[in-house]
Design a protein around this motif. Sequence first.
Motif, mmCIF file in Angstrom:
data_model
loop_
_atom_site.group_PDB
_atom_site.id
_atom_site.type_symbol
_atom_site.label_atom_id
_atom_site.label_comp_id
_atom_site.label_asym_id
_atom_site.label_seq_id
_atom_site.Cartn_x
_atom_site.Cartn_y
_atom_site.Cartn_z
ATOM 1 N N GLU A 474 4.561 10.229 -0.934
ATOM 2 C CA GLU A 474 3.549 10.180 -1.987
ATOM 3 C C GLU A 474 3.816 9.492 -3.375
ATOM 4 O O GLU A 474 4.876 9.277 -3.472
ATOM 5 N N CYS A 475 2.817 8.929 -3.892
ATOM 6 C CA CYS A 475 2.955 8.203 -5.256
ATOM 7 C C CYS A 475 3.748 9.235 -6.070
ATOM 8 O O CYS A 475 2.865 10.418 -6.559
ATOM 9 N N PRO A 476 4.917 8.985 -6.751
ATOM 10 C CA PRO A 476 5.140 9.847 -7.721
ATOM 11 C C PRO A 476 4.596 10.007 -9.020
ATOM 12 O O PRO A 476 4.778 10.737 -9.718
ATOM 13 N N HIS A 477 3.585 8.971 -9.388
ATOM 14 C CA HIS A 477 2.854 8.951 -10.497
ATOM 15 C C HIS A 477 1.446 9.520 -10.374
ATOM 16 O O HIS A 477 0.962 9.885 -11.304
ATOM 17 N N CYS A 478 1.043 9.674 -9.095
ATOM 18 C CA CYS A 478 -0.217 10.052 -9.036
ATOM 19 C C CYS A 478 -0.354 11.186 -8.066
ATOM 20 O O CYS A 478 -1.588 11.933 -7.931
ATOM 21 N N SER A 479 0.486 11.720 -7.458
ATOM 22 C CA SER A 479 0.578 12.862 -6.456
ATOM 23 C C SER A 479 -0.574 12.616 -5.595
ATOM 24 O O SER A 479 -1.287 13.546 -5.008
ATOM 25 N N VAL A 492 1.159 2.082 -0.312
ATOM 26 C CA VAL A 492 0.189 1.676 -1.521
ATOM 27 C C VAL A 492 -0.262 2.780 -2.112
ATOM 28 O O VAL A 492 -0.801 3.755 -1.147
ATOM 29 N N CYS A 493 -0.308 2.802 -3.497
ATOM 30 C CA CYS A 493 -1.021 4.109 -3.965
ATOM 31 C C CYS A 493 -2.464 3.390 -4.355
ATOM 32 O O CYS A 493 -2.527 2.635 -5.235
ATOM 33 N N HIS A 494 -3.412 3.863 -4.002
ATOM 34 C CA HIS A 494 -4.712 3.443 -4.279
ATOM 35 C C HIS A 494 -5.254 4.005 -5.469
ATOM 36 O O HIS A 494 -6.404 3.854 -5.730
ATOM 37 N N THR A 495 -4.625 4.707 -6.416
ATOM 38 C CA THR A 495 -4.970 5.381 -7.509
ATOM 39 C C THR A 495 -4.597 4.365 -8.487
ATOM 40 O O THR A 495 -5.275 3.876 -9.514
ATOM 41 N N CYS A 496 -3.200 4.133 -8.547
ATOM 42 C CA CYS A 496 -2.611 3.401 -9.664
ATOM 43 C C CYS A 496 -2.248 1.786 -9.322
ATOM 44 O O CYS A 496 -1.896 1.057 -10.108
ATOM 45 N N GLY A 497 -2.505 1.591 -7.997
ATOM 46 C CA GLY A 497 -2.171 0.279 -7.451
ATOM 47 C C GLY A 497 -0.564 -0.102 -7.283
ATOM 48 O O GLY A 497 -0.272 -1.463 -6.861
ATOM 49 N N ARG A 498 0.360 0.886 -7.452
ATOM 50 C CA ARG A 498 1.814 0.655 -7.305
ATOM 51 C C ARG A 498 1.900 0.359 -5.728
ATOM 52 O O ARG A 498 1.432 1.066 -4.823
ATOM 53 N N THR A 499 2.829 -0.436 -5.385
ATOM 54 C CA THR A 499 3.238 -0.698 -3.888
ATOM 55 C C THR A 499 4.707 -0.528 -3.436
ATOM 56 O O THR A 499 5.628 -0.732 -4.650
HETATM 57 ZN ZN ZN Z 1 -0.078 6.077 -7.944
#
Ligand code: ZN
Length: 767
Positions: A474-479, A492-499
């Motif tokens: 999971e993305c640690p920034h957006c859960s 890829v996190c599709h909420t914040c865009g981090r990869t």
């Molecule tokens: Zn994220």
Amino acid sequence: MRYASVALDIPARSLSGTFAYAIPEALASEVTVGATVLVSFSHRLAVGYVLATSDVPPDGLDPARVSPVEQLLAPSAFDEVSARVAAWMAREYACPLSEAVRLFLAPGQKVRVTRPSDDAPWELVCERAGAVDARWAALTPAANDYAPPRTASRQRAVIDALREGPQRVSELSATIPGAASAVSALERRGVVAVESRRVLRGGEGTTLSSAAAPRPERLTDGQRAALAAIDEARAAGRGDVVLVDGVTGSGKTEVYLAAIERALAAGRGALVLVPEISLTAQTVGRFRSRFGDDVAVLHSRLSAGERFDQWDLVRAGSARVVVGARSALFAPLADPGLIIIDEEHEGSYKQDKSPRYHAREVAAHMAAERGCALVLGSATPSLESLGRCRAGAFRGARWTRVEMPERPAGAVLPRVTVVDMAEQFRGGGRSIFSAPLADALRGVAQRREKAVLMLNRRGFANFLMCRECGCVPECPHCSTALTYHERTHALVCHTCGRTWPVRAFPDPSTSCPNCGSRYLAAFGVGTQRVEDELAMLLPEGVEIIRMDADTTRAKGAHQSLLERFDAAECAVLVGTQMIAKGLDFPEVTLVGVVNADTMLKLPDFRAAERTYDLLEQVAGRAGRGERPGEVIVQTYWATHPAMHAVASHDRSVFLSAELEERSEALYPPFSRLANVVVWGRDARAVRAACDELAAAVRERVGASGGWEVLGPADCVKARVKDQTRRHLMVKAPADADLGGILGSCAGSLGRRAGINIAVDIDAYDLM
Ligand code: ZN
Ligand code: ADP
Ligand code: ZN
């Protein structure tokens, strides 16, 4: 001289305001609010809708310079209140005013005009094809002794529907394919009587028996409490809301019927919305049997001519109960005392194209404007509605929840077993079917019963999952769960865009971040594979019917597969989530969910809520007949609160965990959320436009408390039909003017060739 405020409907131009035109004396009686008119605008003719009229020219305008209305194109379709609702919608959902107004027009009316010759008046292009079928069908007394052949499932469906009372043949055809020929066959046998007339007057001088469906002798305590709350809400006259929170079969529809009776007795009408998929012949029949021809049915499966005819009955005031899908909310019912939304949690109440309105929200606003009550019903109410009931109020209206926890007949709930697939895997199980599910399936085959197997396909193989612990990175920034992109081996996190790169994947030495297992893999199962494994598991003589996007492509295929299942003696129906709804076969004794958690992994804050709703609904499909039902849910996430809640029949287990998460991450109902999508063929232009839009929004709301702008990032569906899609998500306080602000930010970008922007307020689809 009178003046009209006109919303212009000019294709490819989103005009947000109205324009003033003078009404020539000759047209004075016809050009009223709700009329469609022809006017000139920028030296050309344009179609427009009258939203208001007045005796004085709009401020500052010289009467001599106001151009006249050229021509009336269509008589009034809506009143002042509807005009106000349309204007509110245009702001609330950041859409062109004309698009909101169009929802209120007569079915089939187009924006185009034409004329037979150069000096003839212009006419609107209208799609009213399809002769109006005025035939009504009813059962004769002979129906009591008639048993249709086992294979004649259409005849059976028609008879079941007519048991609720007489119905229009066209309505039957809309919900039961081939109903018209079944009616003819039944008529030849003397089982059904057919009569032609446009409207049916309650019993007087007709030969059709009005064998109304039985009315329960005594309402349950829950039903009486719900009715009392609805009466109170209607009397308050300010759009108060009653949420009828009742399990499937607890008698919600009975509550609607009784509440409508009371509204009619008070001289007012009712609008009833049901999800398209629940708009079956039986549902329509229940309303018809109680209210006869006072009911109009608005249905996308009716012909345009039929739809217009029904709509016109409402406008004329001869039908005061409107039953239909989402868009029936805009029927021209003069004085509704009630708006009812059944299955209010359904995502289909949110329109996925512009105007991107949510029927529940528009209904709440409409109820306040009309001074009527809004009734919401569900076995799994949305977190938004539950939140408002807990707060007791929302936007000036009272929100009350009434619980109906029991079924009147005292039917038992099915036994639900949750199987931990990771444990099965550690124990050596490599099959799609866990040992308990395989055993249960063999039992069904042995007892010659029926089973339904559901496979959740949405967003499946796009995740990396540990087969031993079920962990998904999971993305640690957006859960939100990270999606796996095979081509670039990236997460890829599709909420914040981090990869993040996936090191050395698909090298099996890649290990699980949670338990260190090496069995980390993109994991997917298709219905085809389930079908194949099922054929190996079960003995000969069990029919296996597969229902998914592939097997239902042909028109009518859906229905004929269900008919095959219905007619079979012993069968397993394998399908995607499309089988969860509306399926009602009493002989189904086992429901298996092959993979309950795939939806949980979607990068969407409603993922858990949808999973819970779906599982509850599927569980409700088992054991509707005399034999007890069993539900087996396979999951890699057995500890998830949604699984616990379904297994224990206790929603609060899920609710409290979910609310805590949403409150922490500031997701609805603790905020409002918009998804702004920018797409086009030129990837660089899309990127630039999306960046600019994000900057504009940040500048506008940057320092305001409770606002948060996430992104821009690629959409989960980053490329669709060769178009690049980027998006940003905006969270705002629950009472924010989200549409107004985002609408003006999007507007400030101006029109750009090849760039599309969709502002989706209170978005449901975040992909
Ligand atoms: Zn994220
Ligand atoms: P829901 O809409 O909540 O699924 P329904 O209104 O369809 O529930 O009711 C389920 C069944 O129970 C129906 O067959 C209905 O006729 C019956 N029913 C509803 N209310 C009562 C009642 N008070 N007494 C007896 N039967 C009832
Ligand atoms: Zn693991």
